[in-house]
Design an enzyme around this catalytic site. Structure first.
Site, mmCIF file in Angstrom:
data_model
loop_
_atom_site.group_PDB
_atom_site.id
_atom_site.type_symbol
_atom_site.label_atom_id
_atom_site.label_comp_id
_atom_site.label_asym_id
_atom_site.label_seq_id
_atom_site.Cartn_x
_atom_site.Cartn_y
_atom_site.Cartn_z
ATOM 1 N N PHE A 1 -8.389 7.293 2.493
ATOM 2 C CA PHE A 1 -9.159 6.200 3.196
ATOM 3 C C PHE A 1 -10.428 6.585 2.665
ATOM 4 O O PHE A 1 -11.290 5.748 2.495
ATOM 5 C CB PHE A 1 -8.654 6.163 4.405
ATOM 6 N N TYR B 1 -15.545 -3.744 8.570
ATOM 7 C CA TYR B 1 -14.386 -3.082 8.559
ATOM 8 C C TYR B 1 -13.607 -3.266 10.230
ATOM 9 O O TYR B 1 -12.463 -3.717 10.143
ATOM 10 C CB TYR B 1 -14.261 -1.718 8.445
ATOM 11 N N GLY C 1 0.698 -1.146 0.059
ATOM 12 C CA GLY C 1 0.049 -0.289 -0.048
ATOM 13 C C GLY C 1 0.950 1.017 -0.148
ATOM 14 O O GLY C 1 0.493 2.198 0.814
#
Ligand code: NDP
Ligand code: 8X3
Length: 249
Positions: free
Chosen positions: A188, A151, A9
């Site tokens: 995000f 999540y 990432g």
């Protein structure tokens, strides 16, 4: 001796900022992500500071992960530091209306992706009896908030996996820990809300953590003496007390 770090990432947010922070300290970098042009741009910017290799793969595809690690050139084959950072939230919905595709994405990327990358790298660390793995969890791995359901589950799993790794890798002298941020202003929320303009409101009215704040902390964690392992670190912006308590202007 110069160390090599693999960061997943690394095309955005915390992972990208960590690449820039590590480069300042001359750490050799293997930068991973799906957006190849961004990896190339970052490599171009950092290549005068340190050695950089880019790997373009999806962490949720176990074959791509293994092939990417197998493809590393000799100078990058020894990985001292693994930063398992790739991940996102997809959606913010009550459990009764949540999307199966969002759930799959979060479990496949945040949990299984972290496992696939770790599985591809841990054997060389156990063989060498050294290494450092940092998993990027979240405050969402420590408490559950409304509509956070899956999540939060994925990040609770990251914390459980981190603890399991630390136990199992203990005989090999490998450091394992997690860094768990609260609200960090990155891409995000654009990903979570799929480009909806509500994403622009998430970090309004208070000073959120910046990706560079987390990168600075990650560098602190990896630069402790050999006998010191920061196992679990929770960091909020000053304005945030927990997932649902944020002092806004
Ligand atoms: P960003 O959206 O800015 O960055 C996410 C990174 O993950 C990108 O580089 C993206 O690269 C990569 N990524 C996503 N899916 C995949 C995939 N399938 N395969 C490979 N790479 C992937 O978000 P953050 O920097 O904020 O997030 C980084 C980590 O921090 C995540 O694990 C997140 O859960 C965690 N975190 C974030 C917080 C926040 O408030 N921002 C707070 C707490 C934790 P690409 O799209 O190019 O593949
Ligand atoms: C990201 C922080 O509060 O949006 O992990 O879940 S939060």
């Amino acid at each position: 001796m110069t160390k090599t770090a693999l960061i997943t990432g690394a095309t955005s947010g915390i992972g990208k900022a960590t690449a820039y922070e590590f480069a300042k300290h001359g750490i050799h970098l293997i930068l991973c992500g799906r957006r190849k042009e961004r990896l190339q741009e970052i490599k171009n910017e950092l290549k005068d500071k340190t050695n950089v290799h880019i790997l373009n793969f999806d962490v949720s595809d176990k074959n791509e992960v293994q092939n990417a690690i197998n493809s590393l050139p000799k100078d990058f084959q020894t990985i001292d530091i693994l930063i398992n950072n790739a991940g996102n939230a997809h959606g913010l919905d009550p459990i009764q209306t949540g999307s199966l595709d969002d759930w799959d994405a979060m479990m496949d990327i945040n949990v299984k992706g972290l496992l696939y990358v770790s599985k591809a790298i841990i054997p060389q660390m156990t063989e060498r009896l050294s290494g450092h793995i940092i998993n990027i969890g979240s405050s969402a791995g420590k408490e559950v908030y409304p509509k956070g359901n899956v999540y939060c589950a994925s990040k609770h799993a990251v914390l459980a996996i981190t603890e399991g790794m630390r136990i199992d890798l203990n005989p090999y002298g490998i450091k394992v820990g997690s860094v768990n941020p609260g609200l960090v202003e990155t891409e995000f929320s654009q990903v979570r809300f799929k480009g909806d303009k509500i994403a622009d409101t998430v970090y309004k009215g208070f000073k959120a953590l910046q990706a560079e704040d987390i990168a600075d902390i990650i560098y602190f964690v990896i630069s402790r003496p050999c006998h010191v392992n920061i196992a679990d670190l929770l960091v909020f912006p000053t304005a945030q007390a927990n997932s649902t308590t944020v002092k806004k202007n």
